[in-house]
Design an enzyme around this catalytic site. Structure first.
Site, PDB file in Angstrom:
ATOM      1  N   CYS A 127     -21.422  -2.643   0.026  1.00  0.00           N
ATOM      2  CA  CYS A 127     -20.091  -2.302   0.504  1.00  0.00           C
ATOM      3  C   CYS A 127     -20.180  -0.935   1.170  1.00  0.00           C
ATOM      4  O   CYS A 127     -21.129  -0.180   0.937  1.00  0.00           O
ATOM      5  CB  CYS A 127     -19.085  -2.280  -0.652  1.00  0.00           C
ATOM      6  SG  CYS A 127     -17.363  -2.269  -0.095  1.00  0.00           S
ATOM      7  N   LYS A 204     -12.551 -12.417  -4.784  1.00  0.00           N
ATOM      8  CA  LYS A 204     -12.345 -11.059  -5.302  1.00  0.00           C
ATOM      9  C   LYS A 204     -10.904 -10.651  -5.011  1.00  0.00           C
ATOM     10  O   LYS A 204     -10.493 -10.577  -3.855  1.00  0.00           O
ATOM     11  CB  LYS A 204     -13.317 -10.078  -4.655  1.00  0.00           C
ATOM     12  CG  LYS A 204     -13.119  -8.632  -5.113  1.00  0.00           C
ATOM     13  CD  LYS A 204     -14.101  -7.698  -4.424  1.00  0.00           C
ATOM     14  CE  LYS A 204     -13.853  -6.251  -4.804  1.00  0.00           C
ATOM     15  NZ  LYS A 204     -14.797  -5.319  -4.141  1.00  0.00           N
ATOM     16  N   ARG A 214     -13.775   2.689  -9.992  1.00  0.00           N
ATOM     17  CA  ARG A 214     -13.625   3.608  -8.856  1.00  0.00           C
ATOM     18  C   ARG A 214     -13.877   5.044  -9.277  1.00  0.00           C
ATOM     19  O   ARG A 214     -14.341   5.853  -8.476  1.00  0.00           O
ATOM     20  CB  ARG A 214     -12.248   3.413  -8.215  1.00  0.00           C
ATOM     21  CG  ARG A 214     -12.180   2.079  -7.479  1.00  0.00           C
ATOM     22  CD  ARG A 214     -10.818   1.723  -6.956  1.00  0.00           C
ATOM     23  NE  ARG A 214     -10.866   0.409  -6.318  1.00  0.00           N
ATOM     24  CZ  ARG A 214      -9.816  -0.354  -6.090  1.00  0.00           C
ATOM     25  NH1 ARG A 214      -8.608   0.067  -6.454  1.00  0.00           N
ATOM     26  NH2 ARG A 214      -9.939  -1.533  -5.511  1.00  0.00           N
ATOM     27  N   ARG A 226      -6.339  -1.689  -0.555  1.00  0.00           N
ATOM     28  CA  ARG A 226      -7.252  -2.734  -0.075  1.00  0.00           C
ATOM     29  C   ARG A 226      -6.612  -4.117  -0.080  1.00  0.00           C
ATOM     30  O   ARG A 226      -7.303  -5.124  -0.013  1.00  0.00           O
ATOM     31  CB  ARG A 226      -8.520  -2.718  -0.942  1.00  0.00           C
ATOM     32  CG  ARG A 226      -9.294  -1.419  -0.757  1.00  0.00           C
ATOM     33  CD  ARG A 226     -10.376  -1.220  -1.778  1.00  0.00           C
ATOM     34  NE  ARG A 226     -11.093   0.024  -1.481  1.00  0.00           N
ATOM     35  CZ  ARG A 226     -11.873   0.664  -2.339  1.00  0.00           C
ATOM     36  NH1 ARG A 226     -12.054   0.178  -3.549  1.00  0.00           N
ATOM     37  NH2 ARG A 226     -12.480   1.786  -1.991  1.00  0.00           N
ATOM     38  N   LYS A 257     -14.022 -12.360  -9.259  1.00  0.00           N
ATOM     39  CA  LYS A 257     -13.812 -11.008  -9.786  1.00  0.00           C
ATOM     40  C   LYS A 257     -12.334 -10.637  -9.639  1.00  0.00           C
ATOM     41  O   LYS A 257     -11.798 -10.786  -8.538  1.00  0.00           O
ATOM     42  CB  LYS A 257     -14.691 -10.019  -9.011  1.00  0.00           C
ATOM     43  CG  LYS A 257     -14.536  -8.564  -9.439  1.00  0.00           C
ATOM     44  CD  LYS A 257     -15.352  -7.640  -8.532  1.00  0.00           C
ATOM     45  CE  LYS A 257     -15.159  -6.186  -8.950  1.00  0.00           C
ATOM     46  NZ  LYS A 257     -15.840  -5.251  -8.045  1.00  0.00           N
TER      47      LYS A 257
END
Length: 333
Positions: A127, A204, A214, A226, A257
């Site tokens: 990512c 996800k 995070r 997001r 997820k």
């Protein structure tokens, strides 16, 4: 006179009265080989720092990762997934630190682990968020929107760097459209297509359960959120569509997820795809179970095992979990 018209098929206790017959009622047992342990590797030197919101988990500099893993490998650890954490280095719009060997803690860690523990399966999270100055998972336009095509090209470049370093599995978590196809194309064009697998974070969701992660990865978005690219939490249809798309693009494994709150999605995906299904028991799930046990609300071992058995029952084949160190002690095989 005794009534002999009972329907004896309604009497269940005899079928699980003995420990062995109880074991026969389940489909499988959970094995150590099904576990993947998340490791946060930093660009610092000689540093190991506990993550406050993830008790018992650490940010580890790449030079210490081998010794950190050694006792776990001796207990039967088979697989890890690496997350890069940039603390001293530079973050920029293009996530440049992700694939430069001198600045990438992931690449350094892959090389060290592969040399010391060649039997360990090394997965790498893929990512941009941990490496960009804006904290989003893709390349942004001047207006601050995700630019999908440029993002998947950049992801392909980083995936190739991880493959060259020795990663066995690339796990894109960015949620850009059609990135699996781009990554597979790059891997095949460079001779890695038959050796390096892709485990897609497919289903996800834009979950509130990611908070401790995070903190651990330093990957929070600096502006906005997001929800424009991670899936809406109420959408069952998108969860399946994303999984089917990624499978069609060549994903070797499909991931759901978070795990526990999305067992309906795990079952739906398992019923429709022909590749193994992985679930990520995320940081918020770990924290809930951990703190419930500390408070005396549940027994830790029983709670963890029940959570994983439930995930397995719903269709999960592979488990990414922060409880892996404890599970290596609890599981026999």
């Amino acid at each position: 006179m005794e009534n002999n018209n009972k329907n004896y098929s309604h009497y269940l206790h005899s079928g699980y009265a003995h420990p062995i017959t109880r074991s026969w009622q389940g489909d499988k047992v959970i094995l150590k080989s099904q576990l993947i342990y998340p490791i946060f590797v930093t660009d610092l030197i000689n540093t190991k720092t506990e993550i406050k919101s993830l008790p018992g988990q650490y940010q580890i500099s790449s030079d210490l990762v081998v010794e950190f893993l050694r006792p776990l490998v001796e207990k039967g650890l088979k697989s890890i997934i690496l997350f890069g954490v940039i603390i001293s280095g530079v973050k920029d719009e293009q996530a440049s630190s992700a694939d430069k060997r001198e600045s990438s803690p992931v690449i350094k860690s892959i090389e060290l682990i592969k040399n010391e523990f060649p039997e360990i399966l090394i997965c790498t999270d893929l990512c941009l968020c941990a490496y960009t100055d804006h904290g989003h998972c893709g390349v942004l336009t001047e207006e601050g929107f995700i630019e999908n095509e440029k993002s998947i090209i950049r992801l392909g470049e980083i995936a190739l760097s991880f493959a060259k370093a020795g990663a066995h599995v690339i796990a894109p978590s960015d949620m850009m459209d059609c990135r699996v196809g781009q990554i597979k194309k790059v891997l095949f064009q460079n001779g890695y297509g038959g050796r390096v697998a892709v485990m897609a974070y497919s289903s996800k969701f834009a979950s509130s359960y990611y908070g401790p992660f995070r903190d651990a990865a330093g990957s929070g978005a600096k502006h906005g959120d997001r929800q424009a690219y991670q899936l809406p939490i109420a959408s069952r249809g998108l969860g399946l569509r994303a999984a089917l798309r990624d499978e069609a693009e060549g994903a070797d494994f499909i991931m759901v997820k978070p795990a526990g709150p999305y067992m309906d999605i795990i079952r739906e995906v398992k019923d429709h795809v022909k590749v193994p299904v992985c679930c990520y028991q995320v940081s918020g799930e770990y924290a809930m179970i951990y703190h419930a046990s500390v408070a005396g609300g549940i027994d830790l071992k029983s709670g963890v095992m029940e959570s994983l058995i439930s995930l397995q029952r719903s269709g999960c084949d592979i488990f990414i979990t922060y409880f892996t160190p404890q599970l290596l002690d609890w599981l026999k095989l």
